[in-house]
Design a protein around this motif. Structure first.
Motif: not given
Length: 323
Positions: A76, A79, A97, A191-192, A194-195
């Motif tokens: 993480d 990114r 990101e 989903g991701d 971080d997104e």
């Protein structure tokens, strides 16, 4: 001057690594445990003493804890750091990101400024056993309150998404639909991760990050405060914990690095071996703690930690005032 012993260093290192990430306050436990044990522990591990070698020792523990977080989230951070530099290079904040990098930066500013101005005052004035017991009890109440209010916050957040989806239907003809054909909110647990975090606003990130200021009070947990704030802003337990740990990494690391001169100065003289032993224990404990908590908060709540803090705080307060 008495020096820290190796047993003290290892026990406190393990305690720091666990309680820094569990929402139960590492500083509160670092103040209360020596006072409850008493004797040499109470003398050696006095966090409120201005010239105690314990302060230099804690520097090493903070750096070790931050390194454990960096190791666990290294993908993480690659990114996020990459997103920061692409944002600077192309003068934009568009990708997840890039957005998450600036969210972390902005969310860290309030606690950074407050810590530089007030950390010493809070530690020396309030870093004593009785105030720590009171604040630990208050920490438990904060966690309970966040859990009680989170459902209301989650419903409000979902209602906002439904309204946005309905407006999108009017303007573009596209909408999330259930089998019955009604507008529904997208699932925020898929989903991701971080997104999902980057999809929020910068103001929400600052509000969550500002909760870290409360952790300057011994007994109030940094992770507990930010997780509670995240829940109140509509995040899931899993995403609240993830954002809390990402926010904590630069703060804990900076706090340790800024005080490295203490470790290599007169306060650290004669305890470098103890610092290494305690830091190693703290690193291992912190890594195992973050692995456990990321799984734990996928399906569980803050309530057990709240009950523990209230019980431990009240019991400590009773023992310290009535003995």
């Amino acid at each position: 001057m008495q020096l820290l012993t190796y047993p003290e260093a290892i026990v406190v290192g393990l305690l720091q690594g666990v309680t820094e990430l569990f929402p139960v306050s590492s500083l509160g436990h670092s103040v209360l445990l020596p006072a409850l044990i008493g004797g040499r522990w109470g003398r050696d591990l006095d966090v409120s003493a201005p010239e105690s070698p314990y302060l230099a020792f804690v520097v090493g523990l903070h750096v070790a804890t931050a390194l454990a977080l960096l190791l666990f989230y290294w993908r993480d951070w690659v990114r996020i750091v990459g997103g920061f530099f692409t944002s600077i290079r192309y003068r934009r904040i568009t990708t997840p990101e890039e957005r998450l990098a600036w969210m972390i930066i902005l969310a860290t500013i309030p606690v950074g400024i407050t810590g530089l101005l007030l950390e010493h005052t809070f530690r020396t004035v309030l870093g004593r056993p009785v105030p720590a017991a009171v604040f630990l009890t208050l920490n438990g109440l904060i966690l309970l309150g966040a859990e009680r209010l989170r459902r209301r916050a989650a419903r409000a957040a979902e209602a906002e998404v439904v309204v946005e989806a309905a407006m999108a239907e009017v303007s573009t003809g596209s909408v999330y639909r259930s089998r019955a054909g009604a507008a529904t909110a997208p699932d925020r647990t898929t989903g991701d991760p971080d997104e999902r975090l980057a999809a929020g606003t910068f103001w929400r990130a600052v509000q969550i990050g500002s909760a870290q200021v409360l952790a300057l009070l011994p007994g109030i947990s940094r992770s507990g405060a930010t997780m509670g704030a995240g829940l109140l802003k509509g995040l899931s337990h899993e995403d609240s914990a993830r954002f809390s740990f990402l926010l904590a990494t630069p703060v804990i690391l900076a706090a340790g690095v800024l005080k490295l001169p203490d470790l290599f100065g007169p306060l650290g003289s004669g305890i470098h071996g103890q610092v290494l032993a305690g830091s190693a224990a703290s690193f291992v404990a912190a890594y195992l703690a973050v692995r456990f908590l990321t799984k734990y908060f996928e399906h569980r709540t803050l309530n057990p930690f709240a009950i523990y803090c209230i019980a431990a705080g009240l019991a400590s307060l009773a023992w310290l005032t009535l003995r």
